[in-house]
Design an enzyme around this catalytic site. Structure first.
Site, PDB file in Angstrom:
ATOM      1  N   GLU A 146       0.835  -1.208   0.000  1.00  0.00           N
ATOM      2  CA  GLU A 146       0.000   0.000   0.000  1.00  0.00           C
ATOM      3  C   GLU A 146       0.872   1.261   0.000  1.00  0.00           C
ATOM      4  OE1 GLU A 146      -2.621   0.411   3.363  1.00  0.00           O
ATOM      5  OE2 GLU A 146      -3.791   1.964   2.362  1.00  0.00           O
ATOM      6  N   GLU A 240     -12.721   2.163   3.093  1.00  0.00           N
ATOM      7  CA  GLU A 240     -12.013   2.259   4.373  1.00  0.00           C
ATOM      8  C   GLU A 240     -12.339   3.589   5.023  1.00  0.00           C
ATOM      9  OE1 GLU A 240      -7.667   0.970   5.508  1.00  0.00           O
ATOM     10  OE2 GLU A 240      -7.627   2.898   4.508  1.00  0.00           O
TER      11      GLU A 240
HETATM   12  C1  FUD Z   1      -3.251   3.383   6.765  1.00  0.00           C
HETATM   13  C2  FUD Z   1      -4.198   2.823   5.811  1.00  0.00           C
HETATM   14  C3  FUD Z   1      -4.724   1.447   5.957  1.00  0.00           C
HETATM   15  C4  FUD Z   1      -3.958   0.399   6.742  1.00  0.00           C
HETATM   16  C5  FUD Z   1      -4.908  -0.743   7.012  1.00  0.00           C
HETATM   17  C6  FUD Z   1      -4.402  -1.806   7.899  1.00  0.00           C
HETATM   18  O1  FUD Z   1      -3.188   4.758   6.630  1.00  0.00           O
HETATM   19  O2  FUD Z   1      -4.593   3.500   4.902  1.00  0.00           O
HETATM   20  O3  FUD Z   1      -5.090   0.952   4.707  1.00  0.00           O
HETATM   21  O4  FUD Z   1      -2.864  -0.038   6.046  1.00  0.00           O
HETATM   22  O5  FUD Z   1      -6.023  -0.221   7.637  1.00  0.00           O
HETATM   23  O6  FUD Z   1      -5.446  -2.724   8.142  1.00  0.00           O
END
Ligand code: FUD
Length: 288
Positions: A146, A240
């Site tokens: 990521e 998210e």
């Molecule tokens: C962190 C983020 C998330 C993180 C993930 C872990 O800023 O963007 O995607 O990596 O939540 O579960």
């Protein structure tokens, strides 16, 4: 395209009750799968998860952010070894529940660094990811790195830097993961990075500029959806969001989740499910 929801939308703890709350909430909101945060994979019960996934007909991917104690980019071999051990456990969990993807900040700690990444840091991380790429491939799990903003890693902050790091890793089971929240901070737009990542883009997070309700911030989702549709992207797309309503000890601090952006997880998730599916539908219509 498969649409999913991050587990932190529903729960900050992942004991039996937390696992059930997160998976059932994801199903209620209309998503196809859950992205399970595996911040502490050693305490995660994959048997419970497998059972609830089966009951609900939901599938699972997983993500995590490493810590200073498990940082693959550390110059201390013992720390790198601990990171690899933790990631092998996370890969085993994903494989156990029939999942296909592990993503997130799995190449460095998810934290603010106070120096530029050294050559040794990059090399240690890349070498570990090559070994993990093999381990994951043997279990039919794909790894995606990521790209996060400058306050959460010092290894790479843009898709272009991510592509350079992938070259260093040199493993065809290790791909890129883009997140609109981070892109909105570091990139010049939402379209180009998707083009730059090309077929190495394997995973996408959809998050607002303040990480709350989609459409209420400044992220240009229209351009992102168009870029994904035009490039023929067909990987996982995950909503998210973070609010002080749902607390995880370590993530709350490392991501600075101080504000209360929402309280009703069900309403937030159902809204996001509609927003993302509608967004892709209109991008497809424009393309035709
Ligand atoms: C962190 C983020 C998330 C993180 C993930 C872990 O800023 O963007 O995607 O990596 O939540 O579960």
């Amino acid at each position: 395209m498969r649409f999913g929801c991050h587990g932190f939308v529903f729960s900050g703890t992942f004991d039996e009750a937390g696992i059930r709350t997160a998976i059932e909430g994801t199903q209620r909101a209309g998503f196809d799968f859950i992205e399970m945060p595996l911040m502490d994979p050693f305490s995660f019960d994959e048997e419970v998860a497998a059972r609830v996934l089966e009951d609900t007909g939901i599938s699972m991917t997983a993500s995590l952010g490493l810590t200073a104690a498990t940082d693959l980019s550390s110059e201390d071999p013992a720390v790198v070894r601990r990171g690899e051990e933790l990631l092998r456990r996370a890969i085993d969990i994903v494989a156990h529940v029939g999942g296909t993807d592990l993503c997130g900040v799995i190449y460095s700690a998810l934290q603010k660094y106070y120096c530029v990444a050294s050559e040794a840091s990059r090399e240690n991380s890349a070498a570990a990811l090559r070994r993990l790429g093999d381990y994951a491939a043997e279990r039919d799990v794909v790894l995606s790195l990521e790209i996060v903003n400058r306050y959460e890693t010092n290894i790479m902050n843009t898709a272009r830097e991510g592509m350079r790091f992938l070259e260093r890793v040199g493993h065809d089971n290790v791909h890129l993961h883009l997140d609109t929240y981070h892109m909105n901070i570091e990139e010049s737009g939402m379209y180009e990075p998707v083009v730059e990542a090309g077929d190495r883009l394997r995973y996408v997070h959809i998050g607002e500029s303040h990480r709350g309700y989609l459409g209420s911030g400044s992220v240009d989702f229209g351009s992102l959806f168009r870029a994904l549709v035009t490039s023929g992207y067909d990987g996982p797309v995950v909503f998210e969001s973070f609010s002080s309503t749902v607390v995880d000890e370590s993530l709350t601090k490392s991501l600075g989740i101080w504000r209360n952006l929402w309280e009703d997880s069900d309403d937030l998730a159902a809204h996001a499910n509609r927003f993302v599916r509608d967004g892709f539908r209109s991008a497809e219509t424009i393309r035709m």
